[in-house]
Enzyme design. Structure first.
Site, PDB file in Angstrom:
ATOM      1  N   LYS B 177       9.437   6.737 -14.210  1.00  0.00           N
ATOM      2  CA  LYS B 177       9.203   6.197 -12.867  1.00  0.00           C
ATOM      3  C   LYS B 177       8.837   7.370 -11.970  1.00  0.00           C
ATOM      4  CE  LYS B 177      11.640   6.155  -9.659  1.00  0.00           C
ATOM      5  NZ  LYS B 177      11.808   7.032  -8.440  1.00  0.00           N
ATOM      6  N   THR B 188       9.043  14.580  -8.843  1.00  0.00           N
ATOM      7  CA  THR B 188      10.265  13.803  -8.667  1.00  0.00           C
ATOM      8  C   THR B 188      10.183  12.539  -9.432  1.00  0.00           C
ATOM      9  OG1 THR B 188      10.535  14.538  -6.474  1.00  0.00           O
ATOM     10  CG2 THR B 188      11.749  12.599  -7.088  1.00  0.00           C
ATOM     11  N   GLU B 267       2.666   7.021  -3.807  1.00  0.00           N
ATOM     12  CA  GLU B 267       2.864   5.993  -2.792  1.00  0.00           C
ATOM     13  C   GLU B 267       1.593   5.769  -1.972  1.00  0.00           C
ATOM     14  OE1 GLU B 267       6.393   7.555  -1.070  1.00  0.00           O
ATOM     15  OE2 GLU B 267       7.695   6.317  -2.327  1.00  0.00           O
ATOM     16  N   ASN B 391       7.108   5.137   3.503  1.00  0.00           N
ATOM     17  CA  ASN B 391       8.122   6.155   3.762  1.00  0.00           C
ATOM     18  C   ASN B 391       8.748   6.076   5.142  1.00  0.00           C
ATOM     19  OD1 ASN B 391       8.476   7.851   1.369  1.00  0.00           O
ATOM     20  ND2 ASN B 391       6.241   7.854   1.511  1.00  0.00           N
ATOM     21  N   THR B 396      15.146   1.125   5.471  1.00  0.00           N
ATOM     22  CA  THR B 396      15.480  -0.026   6.318  1.00  0.00           C
ATOM     23  C   THR B 396      14.925  -1.339   5.779  1.00  0.00           C
ATOM     24  OG1 THR B 396      13.627   0.725   7.648  1.00  0.00           O
ATOM     25  CG2 THR B 396      15.812   1.242   8.428  1.00  0.00           C
TER      26      THR B 396
END
EC number: 2.3.1.35
Lengths: 396, 396
Positions: B177, B188, B267, B391, B396
């Site tokens: 992932k 990462t 992303e 990001n 949230t």
């Protein structure tokens, strides 16, 4: 002792300086895009320039003057950086400045400064044609500071009068442009500082570099270093007044204000953030850590979203390569402690308090490393949709 | 000589491995969020982990096992990184794995691996409760590779069979992932590789590190290094077959494919870009330059806008701190040369050709420095609105 007062007038607040901004048709909609600074007597000049290996043609041209040359003219254009333009770019600077000298009597060793797109030859005909609009008796610093902008949203200008103990006084003024390509080893920007203080030539470079360390070299918008970064200091000595400590104080004040303006006006930025790092092994490690924080994309986007994501702050500290220990670390948003020496203080109440801080226009994030005494404060901004919009569309 | 064939089955393609993904209620909408890898015999294991000083609790736990320990179980959870969680975080790993061992017979030295939000204690009750859904006889690698995702858009899995000259063969499979926080010194990500090759323990770490250099260590999404980066290699030796050269070839192929998948899935990324730097002073300078290009925000946003802004490429090279000379530099988008040794090839026709290249899903940007023989290729992606959206809203 000395006193420092803010005054109007920007770069033409000090006596003997003149400036204006005109339209050469480089910007769309006939915006102002060419500016000049003229001094009615020869000035000492010092510059600090980009560390980029491909520094722009006007910088190469500046460096071709003999050491300790004096000048009375700076020509500035927006929309074209004249960088990566080879010998032709340098010849173009000479040609444009030659035309200038043949049109106006008494211009000596003129300097050029450019900002804009890289890799396109200077539109020299348009620039030369704009000379017909120059009136060297103008003191229009609003036009000048507007003409040098690229993606900036507002003009950046400042001036101070410094009154010394013996009632002698001098003035210092400045204007700059920033916005994109702002990076820590001299932010990508042009900054022009004028003064009628009687600064000894030997102090000029030393004080410029000293003031740059805590101001322009402490800010970051996107971590990119441009080919054109320049800070120029022109001094005509007309006031006859000088005191080293007072001058340095005023110079730092001028540069700090403009550096903050640049950061606040980072492309699409909505907030100005101070990243204060204390308790590092030494000042250099504190600087490395503070700059890593100010440049982290994950931190910048979290700030944009008003998300007090302290985990990203901690992760960035841990990845910055400095000596640190999670059992000694403390993290604060404003005065709200969210993590202290291994304990997480992030219940709903504290999270909400921290989120409120992030909604402010400007605030401080403090990281206490608890290792030794090293400190540094770096300044940055958030990164949002506007940054992408501006930079995906800049050339087109 | 040896032959390599793509096969189905991912991490359970090699004999003796089992896996599944279940929902523990960590993700919204009952998505899969906990996965396991089980081996029916003890495996040799090697790991390569993040360089972040605040590495996550499961990594600290892994490193607490004696050198050369063997294992038959990996437990993985998404949504919580268990990083910056202090001693409590490490105790939570032990507690969760202890529960696992008391529920299933024969699990030895289990490993945990976590990804998600930093600085929140592990939701251990939910994870433990999910064990009731574990069936260790499952070989459901689609569920497992789905459960470990966070902001990834697609599952990343691969497997090969390697047939050696003597017709002996072994298999290697992997899943990973990635998405955010992808950085060059070990992207990462979590990557799990299984094999039934009879790899000598002494080769495992060496080959893992070697393969990581040109794959996971060559990619960048946002330049941030997470607290949780891990590559785990499990080997049960069941095939009885091994040949060092063949195994390294297959391992690099597996890791290259997954590294490219991670970059392509950066992303909000819309394209995969190879930054090839040749002619540098040495390989290290080429790497420094290629990585600077893959990480430059101004380059990434220009790529997003399909803007062949070669000036930003050149500027980034000049700012990267390596030895370079604008009179020797050449820049290519695909096979379109836009700058060669001081001469700009950027008329309307060439600009359009270059812009067409940038509209492709994946392409190469080549920079010939013309200084010496150093080479490196880094991989990156563009940066667009989606990155900001993901990001700014992640927590949230």
């Amino acid at each position: 002792m000395f006193s420092v007062f803010p005054i109007d007038g920007g770069i033409v607040a000090p006596q003997g300086f003149y400036c204006d901004g005109v339209s050469a048709g480089l910007k769309k909609d006939c915006g102002l895009d060419v500016a000049f600074i003229y001094a009615d007597s020869l000035c000492e000049v010092e510059g600090v320039f980009t560390q980029n290996k491909f520094c722009a043609a006007p910088i190469v041209h500046f460096q071709s003057y003999p050491k300790d040359f004096k000048t009375n003219f700076v020509l500035i254009n927006a929309k074209n950086a004249n960088a990566l333009t080879g010998n032709e770019g340098i010849e173009n600077v000479k040609e444009v400045l030659g035309e200038l000298q043949s049109r106006f009597n008494g211009i000596q060793n003129p300097i050029m400064s450019s900002t804009g797109v890289i890799g396109v030859q200077l539109p020299k005909e348009k620039i030369v044609a704009s000379f017909s609009k120059f009136d060297l008796s103008q003191k229009n610093h609003k036009n000048a500071s507007n003409a040098i902008l690229t993606t900036d949203r507002f003009e950046k200008t400042i001036a101070f009068e410094v009154v010394l103990d013996d009632k002698a006084s001098f003035k210092i003024g400045a204007m700059c442009k920033g916005a994109g390509m702002i990076n820590p080893s001299l932010a990508t920007m042009l900054c022009f500082i004028t003064t009628d203080a009687d600064v000894p030539k030997s102090d000029m470079k030393e004080l410029l570099l000293k003031a740059a360390d805590s101001t322009f070299n402490a800010i970051s918008v996107d971590g990119d270093t441009s080919t054109n970064d320049s800070i120029l200091l022109l001094s005509n000595g007309k006031s006859g007044a000088y005191e080293r400590e007072a001058f340095l104080f005023a110079l730092e004040k001028v540069m700090h204000k403009l550096a903050m303006d640049i950061t606040r006006d980072g492309e699409g930025a909505t907030k100005l953030v101070a990243f204060e790092v204390n308790g590092a092994k030494d000042d250099l490690e504190a600087q490395k850590c503070a700059k890593a924080l100010s440049q982290s994309l994950l931190v910048k986007t979290a700030l944009f979203g008003c998300d007090p994501n302290w985990g990203r702050i901690a992760s960035t500290i841990g990845a910055s390569g400095i000596f640190c220990d999670s059992k000694k670390l403390e993290i604060y948003f404003g005065d709200v402690c969210v993590y202290k020496k291994g304990v997480i203080y992030f219940d709903k109440e504290n999270e909400q308090k921290a989120a409120e801080i992030l909604k402010q226009d400007s605030f401080k994030i403090t990281c206490e490393l608890g290792v030794a005494e090293g400190s540094f404060t770096a300044y940055g901004c958030d990164l949002g949709y506007e940054y992408v919009k501006i930079n995906a569309d800049y050339r087109t």
